[in-house]
Every structure is written in structure tokens, then in C-alpha cells.
Write a protein that holds these residues in place. Sequence first.
Motif, PDB file in Angstrom:
ATOM      1  N   HIS A   3      -9.887 -16.434   2.791  1.00 10.49           N
ATOM      2  CA  HIS A   3      -8.724 -16.504   4.230  1.00 10.49           C
ATOM      3  C   HIS A   3      -9.951 -16.865   5.267  1.00 10.49           C
ATOM      4  CE1 HIS A   3      -5.701 -13.808   2.090  1.00 10.49           C
ATOM      5  NE2 HIS A   3      -7.566 -13.180   1.993  1.00 10.49           N
ATOM      6  N   HIS A 152      -1.565 -29.544  -3.769  1.00  9.45           N
ATOM      7  CA  HIS A 152      -1.654 -28.533  -4.544  1.00  9.45           C
ATOM      8  C   HIS A 152      -2.730 -28.065  -5.312  1.00  9.45           C
ATOM      9  CE1 HIS A 152       2.360 -26.990  -2.580  1.00  9.45           C
ATOM     10  NE2 HIS A 152       3.355 -27.902  -3.314  1.00  9.45           N
ATOM     11  N   MET A 155      -6.087 -27.305  -3.003  1.00  5.69           N
ATOM     12  CA  MET A 155      -5.799 -25.788  -2.585  1.00  5.69           C
ATOM     13  C   MET A 155      -6.053 -25.023  -3.578  1.00  5.69           C
ATOM     14  SD  MET A 155      -1.596 -25.699  -0.523  1.00  5.69           S
ATOM     15  CE  MET A 155      -2.430 -24.206   0.380  1.00  5.69           C
ATOM     16  N   VAL A 160      -7.622 -21.893  -1.565  1.00  2.79           N
ATOM     17  CA  VAL A 160      -6.753 -21.227  -0.452  1.00  2.79           C
ATOM     18  C   VAL A 160      -5.349 -21.459  -0.720  1.00  2.79           C
ATOM     19  CG1 VAL A 160      -6.473 -23.597   0.391  1.00  2.79           C
ATOM     20  CG2 VAL A 160      -6.324 -21.854   1.896  1.00  2.79           C
ATOM     21  N   THR A 161      -4.242 -20.393  -0.371  1.00  2.70           N
ATOM     22  CA  THR A 161      -2.879 -20.042  -1.189  1.00  2.70           C
ATOM     23  C   THR A 161      -2.168 -20.992   0.449  1.00  2.70           C
ATOM     24  OG1 THR A 161      -2.869 -18.183  -0.195  1.00  2.70           O
ATOM     25  CG2 THR A 161      -3.099 -18.763  -2.710  1.00  2.70           C
ATOM     26  N   ASP A 162      -2.331 -19.912   1.497  1.00  4.14           N
ATOM     27  CA  ASP A 162      -1.677 -20.620   2.421  1.00  4.14           C
ATOM     28  C   ASP A 162      -2.089 -22.291   2.885  1.00  4.14           C
ATOM     29  OD1 ASP A 162      -0.270 -19.804   5.338  1.00  4.14           O
ATOM     30  OD2 ASP A 162      -2.045 -18.241   6.061  1.00  4.14           O
ATOM     31  N   PRO A 163      -1.254 -23.223   3.644  1.00  2.00           N
ATOM     32  CA  PRO A 163      -1.457 -23.987   4.291  1.00  2.00           C
ATOM     33  C   PRO A 163      -1.563 -23.392   5.850  1.00  2.00           C
ATOM     34  CG  PRO A 163       0.836 -24.030   3.724  1.00  2.00           C
ATOM     35  CD  PRO A 163       0.544 -22.404   3.078  1.00  2.00           C
ATOM     36  N   LYS A 164      -1.344 -23.062   6.056  1.00  2.00           N
ATOM     37  CA  LYS A 164      -1.571 -22.949   7.876  1.00  2.00           C
ATOM     38  C   LYS A 164      -3.373 -22.683   8.433  1.00  2.00           C
ATOM     39  CE  LYS A 164       3.043 -20.673   9.277  1.00  2.00           C
ATOM     40  NZ  LYS A 164       3.166 -19.372   9.590  1.00  2.00           N
ATOM     41  N   LEU A 165      -4.027 -22.363   6.513  1.00  2.00           N
ATOM     42  CA  LEU A 165      -4.790 -22.607   6.758  1.00  2.00           C
ATOM     43  C   LEU A 165      -5.684 -23.661   6.169  1.00  2.00           C
ATOM     44  CD1 LEU A 165      -5.938 -19.075   4.877  1.00  2.00           C
ATOM     45  CD2 LEU A 165      -6.448 -19.749   6.918  1.00  2.00           C
ATOM     46  N   CYS A 166      -5.538 -24.467   6.363  1.00  2.00           N
ATOM     47  CA  CYS A 166      -5.681 -25.946   5.950  1.00  2.00           C
ATOM     48  C   CYS A 166      -5.684 -26.950   6.709  1.00  2.00           C
ATOM     49  CB  CYS A 166      -4.933 -26.627   4.742  1.00  2.00           C
ATOM     50  SG  CYS A 166      -4.659 -25.241   2.706  1.00  2.00           S
ATOM     51  N   TRP A 184       0.053 -28.086   6.936  1.00  5.18           N
ATOM     52  CA  TRP A 184      -1.422 -29.052   6.755  1.00  5.18           C
ATOM     53  C   TRP A 184      -0.873 -28.556   8.446  1.00  5.18           C
ATOM     54  CZ3 TRP A 184      -5.437 -31.061   2.432  1.00  5.18           C
ATOM     55  CH2 TRP A 184      -4.688 -29.864   1.110  1.00  5.18           C
TER      56      TRP A 184
END
Length: 237
Positions: A3, A152, A155, A160-166, A184
Amino acid sequence: MTHKPVCFFDVDDTLYNKDLNVLSLMRKKIQDYFVNELGIPADEVAPLQRKYQATYGLSLRGVQIDYNVDPLDYDRKVDQALPLDGLIKRDDKLIKMLKGMNCKKWVFTNAFKPHAVRCLKLLGVENEFDGLTYTNYLVPNFNCKPEPAAFHRAMKNAGVTDPKLCYLVDDSIKNIEAAQKMGWTTVHVAGDASTSTHGDYQIDEIHDLPNVLPELWEPHSEKMKLRRQSIGVTTAA
């Protein structure tokens, strides 16, 4: 699954300066391979290389399809033949910058692992990342940036699964645009940031990254402290 924010770094022309002209050296090695190994007329190699790059992302994919080349032979005579020793040098400023980051740091490159690791070692940053996603030339019909499947895969490798964290730091406009479509946050290493309108942020060179993403250096919770592992033993393809 993490996360924490994950910052994905391209290698070539991103972690080191474009002015080293490594890309030009690579193009020359590829063109020599076309002529010397495949017998393609010299006046046809440049347009064919551009076609393969545009169609497949990497020239190797094109010659595998059209000429059934051995990817290890290609790697040995192209990537591994590049005269990088003495050209790419230890970058203490980059090392300090990476050490100070308060996020997960991941290498995401279209290169085969030996070339990527070689560059990281020459820069002195091989132990500053949490992992490496590379293009595995030995996988039939491999994917690579800017294909969504490659993002993908990166990730998944980074957990990591949430693109907002990338976050993606890359010199390629196509890669930047592909990452943006996936949600991203992107930083275009443009050489001249004043001329680029690509990505969420633009920087002249890698050392400018803290200027546009200071949050990745800000203290977080204790859970943000990460154990680094040597890139040399990372096996994620």
C-alpha cells in the motif's frame, strides 16, 4: 500487496544522461547486426529498424518474427557489445537521491536483465532498488513497454494493485502516455523540460526528480521503511 507508493524507473537515457549517446551506439549495433548477421542491405536497415521499433517496441521482436534469430546471440552481439565501461560512470548524486526516497523503488526497463544490471552497476545504484522488471528475451512473444501487459507485469512484480500508487520516470513519450492511460503519475525525463508537454511532470535530467515529486522524500509511517535487496539477485521477469 503493498500500500506504499512505488516509483518505477526506466534505465537507458533516464538514470544516466542522454548526452552519453548510448541510444545512438545501440542503434549502430542493431544496424550492424542486420547487415552482418541477417544480410539485410545497408540502405534498408534504418527504415526497417524504425518500423520494428514502432510496430513491436523493440527491434528484437521484429527480427525474431521475420528472421527467427536466436535472442541470446542478438543480446551478445548488440546489447552486451556496447562499450559502456568508462562511458557510464558512478553517480554519487543519484545514489544519494535514491537513498533518500521514502517509497518503494523499482527498475522497469525494456532491456534484457544483463544490460540493465550492467548499467546499474556502472552507476553504482545496483543495491538501491527493491526489484527489477525487465524484458525477458527468452519468453516467446514477450511483452514490453508501452504495451499495457508490460505495465501490469511490472505492477505484479512490485506487488502493487492500485495504479494511483504508481509513478513512472521515463524518457520515452510512448511509455509516459501509456502509463498515464493506466492512471499512473508520470515524469518525462525530457532533456529539455521546457520543450516537453508530455507526462504529469517534466524534468531535464534524473537529479531533478525531487523538485517535482517532493512527497516521495517526505517522512511516512514506520511501515514505509523498506529492506533493500541487491538487484543482482532479483529474478522478476
